[in-house]
Design a protein around this motif. Structure first.
Motif, PDB file in Angstrom:
ATOM      1  N   UNK A 325       0.838  -1.179   0.000  1.00  0.00           N
ATOM      2  CA  UNK A 325       0.000   0.000   0.000  1.00  0.00           C
ATOM      3  C   UNK A 325       0.881   1.239   0.000  1.00  0.00           C
ATOM      4  N   UNK A 326       0.260   2.409  -0.087  1.00  0.00           N
ATOM      5  CA  UNK A 326       1.003   3.671  -0.144  1.00  0.00           C
ATOM      6  C   UNK A 326       0.242   4.743   0.611  1.00  0.00           C
ATOM      7  N   UNK A 327       0.983   5.642   1.235  1.00  0.00           N
ATOM      8  CA  UNK A 327       0.377   6.754   1.969  1.00  0.00           C
ATOM      9  C   UNK A 327      -0.171   7.808   1.006  1.00  0.00           C
ATOM     10  N   UNK A 328       0.607   8.134  -0.035  1.00  0.00           N
ATOM     11  CA  UNK A 328       0.215   9.190  -0.964  1.00  0.00           C
ATOM     12  C   UNK A 328       0.946   8.973  -2.282  1.00  0.00           C
ATOM     13  N   UNK A 329       0.720   9.881  -3.220  1.00  0.00           N
ATOM     14  CA  UNK A 329       1.445   9.816  -4.488  1.00  0.00           C
ATOM     15  C   UNK A 329       0.533   9.640  -5.678  1.00  0.00           C
ATOM     16  N   UNK A 394       3.173  -6.373   5.585  1.00  0.00           N
ATOM     17  CA  UNK A 394       2.737  -5.332   4.668  1.00  0.00           C
ATOM     18  C   UNK A 394       3.876  -4.380   4.357  1.00  0.00           C
ATOM     19  N   UNK A 395       3.995  -4.007   3.092  1.00  0.00           N
ATOM     20  CA  UNK A 395       4.966  -2.998   2.665  1.00  0.00           C
ATOM     21  C   UNK A 395       4.200  -1.697   2.461  1.00  0.00           C
ATOM     22  N   UNK A 396       4.669  -0.634   3.113  1.00  0.00           N
ATOM     23  CA  UNK A 396       4.034   0.676   3.003  1.00  0.00           C
ATOM     24  C   UNK A 396       5.028   1.647   2.375  1.00  0.00           C
ATOM     25  N   UNK A 397       4.594   2.312   1.317  1.00  0.00           N
ATOM     26  CA  UNK A 397       5.430   3.262   0.590  1.00  0.00           C
ATOM     27  C   UNK A 397       4.892   4.655   0.875  1.00  0.00           C
ATOM     28  N   UNK A 398       5.748   5.535   1.325  1.00  0.00           N
ATOM     29  CA  UNK A 398       5.293   6.880   1.712  1.00  0.00           C
ATOM     30  C   UNK A 398       4.745   7.651   0.515  1.00  0.00           C
ATOM     31  N   UNK A 399       5.475   7.671  -0.598  1.00  0.00           N
ATOM     32  CA  UNK A 399       5.089   8.461  -1.769  1.00  0.00           C
ATOM     33  C   UNK A 399       5.243   7.617  -3.018  1.00  0.00           C
ATOM     34  N   UNK A 400       4.123   7.178  -3.597  1.00  0.00           N
ATOM     35  CA  UNK A 400       4.180   6.390  -4.834  1.00  0.00           C
ATOM     36  C   UNK A 400       4.383   7.310  -6.039  1.00  0.00           C
TER      37      UNK A 400
END
Length: 415
Positions: A325-329, A394-400
């Motif tokens: 998943x991702x926080x933003x982007x 889970x892998x979390x990406x700050x800015x996609x």
């Protein structure tokens, strides 16, 4: 998740993927110490914060290296470059370091049959792999990795396969093979009409005179289901790729005719996963490249039992599901215009695990459990759940960022 229908579906390919060196063992020990100290003060902190995809890939590979099946998700938009890059690096580590020998895609199974036949003849080409995988992943970020896949498969070090029963716009082998295959297993009096009906559907040759209406759907279903039944009864064809193609296509057509009465996509993909596993050596270990919504180990609030739950229920040996998943982007599906991901609500899993601008985070099972119920876009739209019941990590990406797509997978940029 987005299906791969005959009219409007995609296939994928890309170009240079940067490589990153993994941190040293000392670095990992320091990271683990820091993560432990942070988690003791802030229970919602991520179990492992890293600065790049290579470090995250190393942590994920360490966590799932002993599993029999590993499902790697991505957002259902199938359009996030950094997730693609991390997944590709995880796959490579699982194959080269952990001994995984098969990679199955959430993509139509048909053109992988054609690709394998070409591999056995020593004639496999990059374009065949591109068409089999499908257009979602025709991105520059995956280009070098796709070349590696073809080399590994051609050297018989890695088996590649598809799980979906749908037919995509790039499924050239399916369009070439299925009309004749259905005709060959049809009653003599029906062969010509059935071949025409299948070709009409696969090439979407419908018009006002011959619309894709209930009558057409019924005739197509009758042709394909009869052929699949006849092939399943033939001793010489049972369990072969051609028989699996017919059964998959019949399931897809059944769903076109009566979607609520036919097996759903996850069930179809689970059936094809079992078919692949039955053909592999008993100790074979398998990676599944899919959407996070399909990778989930439990149904929870989902409409259908997901692929991951079905595989885990029937598998001998450990199964691991990793969500992304991702926080933003930004996101872009198969060359469409990029769009911003919807903002994360306060307290979202993505916000809590990448606080203070942490670029990447890997939450292992214990970290997910410590966080407890939280909103997340893991399944697409924001939903609150205890994600430790759905995933083993889970892998979390700050800015996609949106991928760079390449038309036809051959280096011509889309758009």
């Amino acid at each position: 998740d987005v299906g791969l229908g005959a009219r409007d579906t995609a296939s994928i390919r890309s170009a240079d993927m940067p490589t990153t060196s993994a941190p040293s063992p000392v670095t990992f020990r320091l990271i683990a110490l820091v993560a432990t100290l942070v988690s003791s003060v802030v229970p919602t902190a991520a179990a492992g914060r890293q600065d790049d995809s290579g470090a995250i890939a190393e942590r994920v590979a360490d966590a799932v290296c002993e599993a029999r099946v590993v499902l790697l998700g991505e957002l259902p938009s199938h359009g996030e470059a950094r997730a693609f890059q991390a997944k590709a690096e995880i796959v490579r580590r699982l194959v080269e370091r952990c001994g995984f020998g098969a990679l199955l895609f959430e993509a139509p199974m048909y053109d992988f049959v054609g690709l394998q036949e070409a591999i056995e003849r020593g004639a496999a080409e990059a374009g065949q792999l591109d068409r089999a995988i499908g257009r979602f992943w025709w991105t520059r970020e995956l280009g070098a990795w796709r070349g590696w896949l073809l080399r590994e498969a051609s050297a018989n070090r890695l088996v590649l396969g598809g799980l979906d029963d749908q037919v995509s716009v790039t499924s050239e082998f399916a369009r070439a093979a299925l009309p004749g295959l259905v005709a060959a297993w049809s009653a003599p009096r029906d062969r010509s009409a059935c071949e025409e009906a299948v070709a009409r559907h696969l090439y979407w040759r419908y018009d006002e005179a011959t619309p894709f209406d209930d009558r057409e759907k019924t005739g197509l279903q009758r042709c394909v289901r009869a052929a699949a039944t006849a092939a399943a009864r033939a001793e010489g064809l049972r369990g072969t790729p051609r028989q699996a193609m017919l059964e998959s296509f019949a399931g897809y057509v059944d769903r076109q005719r009566a979607p609520n009465a036919a097996p759903d996509r996850d069930e179809a993909m689970a059936r094809n996963a079992r078919w692949h596993l039955d053909r592999l050596p008993r100790d074979a270990r398998v990676i599944v490249w899919t959407a996070t919504v399909h990778a989930a180990r439990t149904r929870g609030g989902l409409r259908h039992e997901p692929l991951g739950a079905r595989v885990a229920a029937t598998m001998d040996g450990p199964v691991a599901a990793i969500g992304f998943t991702a926080y933003a982007g930004q996101s872009s599906m198969a060359g469409q215009p990029s769009r911003a991901l919807p903002p994360a609500p306060p307290g979202a899993l993505e916000a809590r695990s990448t606080a203070e601008d942490v670029p990447w985070a890997f939450l292992d099972a214990s970290a997910l459990h410590r966080i407890g119920p939280a909103p997340s876009r893991l399944l697409g739209s924001f939903t609150e759940a205890d994600w430790s019941t759905y995933f083993d990590g889970g892998v979390v990406i700050r800015e996609e960022v949106a991928p760079v797509f390449e038309r036809g997978g051959r280096g011509v940029r889309c758009g």
